[in-house]
Structure formats: C-alpha cells, structure tokens
Enzyme design. Structure first.
Site, PDB file in Angstrom:
ATOM      1  N   HIS A   1       0.826  -1.211   0.000  1.00  0.00           N
ATOM      2  CA  HIS A   1       0.000   0.000   0.000  1.00  0.00           C
ATOM      3  C   HIS A   1       0.859   1.258   0.000  1.00  0.00           C
ATOM      4  O   HIS A   1       1.887   1.306   0.680  1.00  0.00           O
ATOM      5  CB  HIS A   1      -0.907   0.023   1.236  1.00  0.00           C
ATOM      6  CG  HIS A   1      -1.978  -1.005   1.232  1.00  0.00           C
ATOM      7  ND1 HIS A   1      -3.173  -0.837   0.553  1.00  0.00           N
ATOM      8  CD2 HIS A   1      -2.038  -2.235   1.809  1.00  0.00           C
ATOM      9  CE1 HIS A   1      -3.924  -1.915   0.727  1.00  0.00           C
ATOM     10  NE2 HIS A   1      -3.256  -2.776   1.483  1.00  0.00           N
ATOM     11  N   PRO A   2       0.434   2.283  -0.731  1.00  0.00           N
ATOM     12  CA  PRO A   2       1.114   3.579  -0.613  1.00  0.00           C
ATOM     13  C   PRO A   2       0.712   4.240   0.692  1.00  0.00           C
ATOM     14  O   PRO A   2      -0.313   3.903   1.286  1.00  0.00           O
ATOM     15  CB  PRO A   2       0.558   4.369  -1.806  1.00  0.00           C
ATOM     16  CG  PRO A   2      -0.817   3.817  -1.993  1.00  0.00           C
ATOM     17  CD  PRO A   2      -0.712   2.345  -1.653  1.00  0.00           C
TER      18      PRO A   2
END
Length: 330
Positions: free
Chosen positions: A59-60
């Site tokens: 995930h960013p």
C-alpha cells in the site's frame, strides 16, 4: 455459477502472496459471499505475520503515489480511487502534516499506516492516525490487519462486479467484525471519483516560510510543546566544515520561536519565494523540555544548495529522553 479467478486477481485485492495462493486454491467460488468467507479464514488463520507485513507494504502511504512494492496495476488503480475523497478534501498544509505523521508512524511501527480510506476525509484519516500512534506494536498490528481485511473485502466486491456486471452482488447477512458496512460497498468500480491530483496539489506560490520544523516526543507519542527553537545561517568566512562549525561568530540568528500545542514552531523566516543558499543550523532547547534527558540541546546543520532555493525544507525532530532523529521532509 462458479467464477474462477487467478492469483494475480487476488493479489490485487491483498498484496500477500500466501493469501493469493490460498484464495486461488480455495476457488472457484459460486458467490461473492463464499469468497468473502474464505478470505477472512485465510487472512486470519493461514497467513502469518510476514504475510501481513507483505500486504501492508503493497500500500502507498495515504496521500502519496502507489507503493514501490505495488506491481499490480489493478491494485494501484484501486488504491488511487480509495484515497480520492481524502485527496479531494486535503489542503497542502494537511497533506504535509499527514506525510509527517505517516513517516513517524512507519519509524515507530516498521510498516505504513493502514486504514480503509474509502469514503474518509483527510481530517478523519489524520485524526485516526494520531489516535493510533500511541498504541503498542502488538495492538497496532492487529488493527492494521483488520483494516487490511476491510480493504480486501471492498476489492473482492469490485473484482466480482467486474467479472459479472449483469447481477449486482449483495450480502444478505453480513457478519460482524471486519465485514464491510453496506454504504462502504456502494462505490463500485465505475463510481469511483477520477481526481485530478495536479489541480489538488498545485502550489502557485509559496504560502509558508521556506524552513519549518515540528517536534514529536516519541516517548509519549505526543507533540513536543513549549520547546525553544532558533534558526541561524552561516555567515563566516570560507566553507563550513567540522573544524569551524562551532565558531559562534560565524553564525547569524535569523529567527526564534517556541513550539505550539501541535509541536510546530512559529515563523523562523518570512514567507519568501526564494531562500538564500548556504548552511543553516536549527537548534532546540531540549534540556529545558526534558530535564532528565541526555541532551541539553540539539542542533541540526544542513545545506541548501543553489539548485534548491525554491524548495521547501521541513526539518522535524523526533525526540525522546535518550535519543533523537530527524530527516528532510517537504
């Protein structure tokens, strides 16, 4: 009707390789409800902590571009859509604060702050991040796993809808716990906002001083309040080096302030578009704040090069009684 999906499909829903393998092995599924039930069992009972961390790393950070560990285009697209409300409701200042807290969170826990961002504003996400920051690692790991499960469930709905758009998918008896709320499932693939990040993040001119700071007391997970801060510029003869850095006559005071209730200092410089290149020193009276601490004061020296005079320099201080760290924020 049985619907078959491959490991790449399930990797878009959850970045854990083990999860994708187990889901592929458990299929094909006759319904979305069956897939959701299998996903919860696999995630909580068959994927170990290493698999959890692998999924988190895909995930960013909230408010940032896709993670370097995210190699699945579908997952990257879904991440952008899930964060669209947060980005649309964020100002440049709140994005900076969110970035700072994301960095502090990752330094403390070792993984990115994870929340099911779909439908949440930037203020809601920031408030949740601050609240969870004081958790113990074992507690935060469990919360992050629950949030990952919410994201996975949301994406499984999108996956099934993309394959079978003829019949909307619904769950008649949603289980408690990690199961998505009905309103969180309303936003299907075609309904996600297409946000122009260029318009949202564009900064036509400088709106804050070119050098700022922020102090976080990591020993208690709260902002460092009431700490005296000063900013100086090297005006001595010749280039600054280790041998002459302590020459008091070479430093010129530019500004001083005290950190507020959020740990931020007041203006140390005026708001100008161009900051002079050279060497700067920002100092913190940590001894007055932490009387039993190891450091009577902390000074950080950094250089702004000619090619950087239009940039913003944020120099946060992460402080505890016996250690400190810093980095260049933006």
């Amino acid at each position: 009707m049985e619907l078959g999906f491959g490991e790449r499909d399930f990797t878009a829903c959850c970045g854990s390789k083990k999860f994708a393998e187990e889901m592929s092995r458990a299929g094909p599924f006759t319904s979305l409800e069956q897939a959701l039930e299998a996903s919860r069992d696999i995630w909580f009972n068959k994927v170990d902590i290493n698999g959890w961390l692998e999924a988190f790393a895909a995930h960013p950070q909230i408010g940032e571009t896709p993670s370097v560990n995210e190699k699945n285009e579908t997952s990257a697209k879904w991440s952008k859509g899930e964060q669209s409300i947060a980005l649309a409701t964020a100002s440049n200042c709140s994005l900076q604060e969110l970035s700072e807290w994301n960095s502090w969170y990752k330094q403390k826990f070792g993984f990115v702050f994870l929340t099911c961002a779909s439908g949440k504003s930037s203020a809601e996400i920031l408030g949740e991040l601050k609240k969870r920051f004081s958790n113990r690692l074992i507690v935060e790991l469990e919360i992050a796993a629950q949030e990952q499960m919410k994201i996975t469930e949301l994406r499984l709905v999108k996956l099934f809808d993309a394959r079978d758009s003829r019949t909307p998918h619904a769950i008649n008896q949603p289980p408690t716990g990690s199961m998505l709320k009905q309103d969180e499932r309303i936003g299907r693939i075609g309904a996600h906002l297409s946000l122009s990040t260029d318009k949202t993040l564009a900064v036509p001119s400088r709106t804050r001083p070119p050098i700022t700071t922020h102090v976080l007391d990591v020993s208690v997970g709260r902002p460092g309040v009431g700490i005296e801060v000063s900013l100086e510029k090297w005006e001595g003869s010749g280039s600054l080096g280790f041998s002459n850095a302590q020459n008091v006559d070479g430093w010129s005071l530019l500004g001083a302030s005290v950190t507020d209730s959020d740990g931020r200092s007041g203006r140390l410089l005026p708001v100008v578009d161009r900051v002079p290149n050279g060497y700067y020193r920002i100092s913190f009276n940590t001894g007055k704040y932490l009387k039993a601490g190891f450091f009577p004061y902390v000074s950080i020296v950094f250089e702004i090069k000619e090619t950087q005079v239009l940039e913003h320099f944020h120099v946060p201080l992460l402080l505890s009684p016996y250690s400190f760290s810093t980095y260049r924020g933006s």
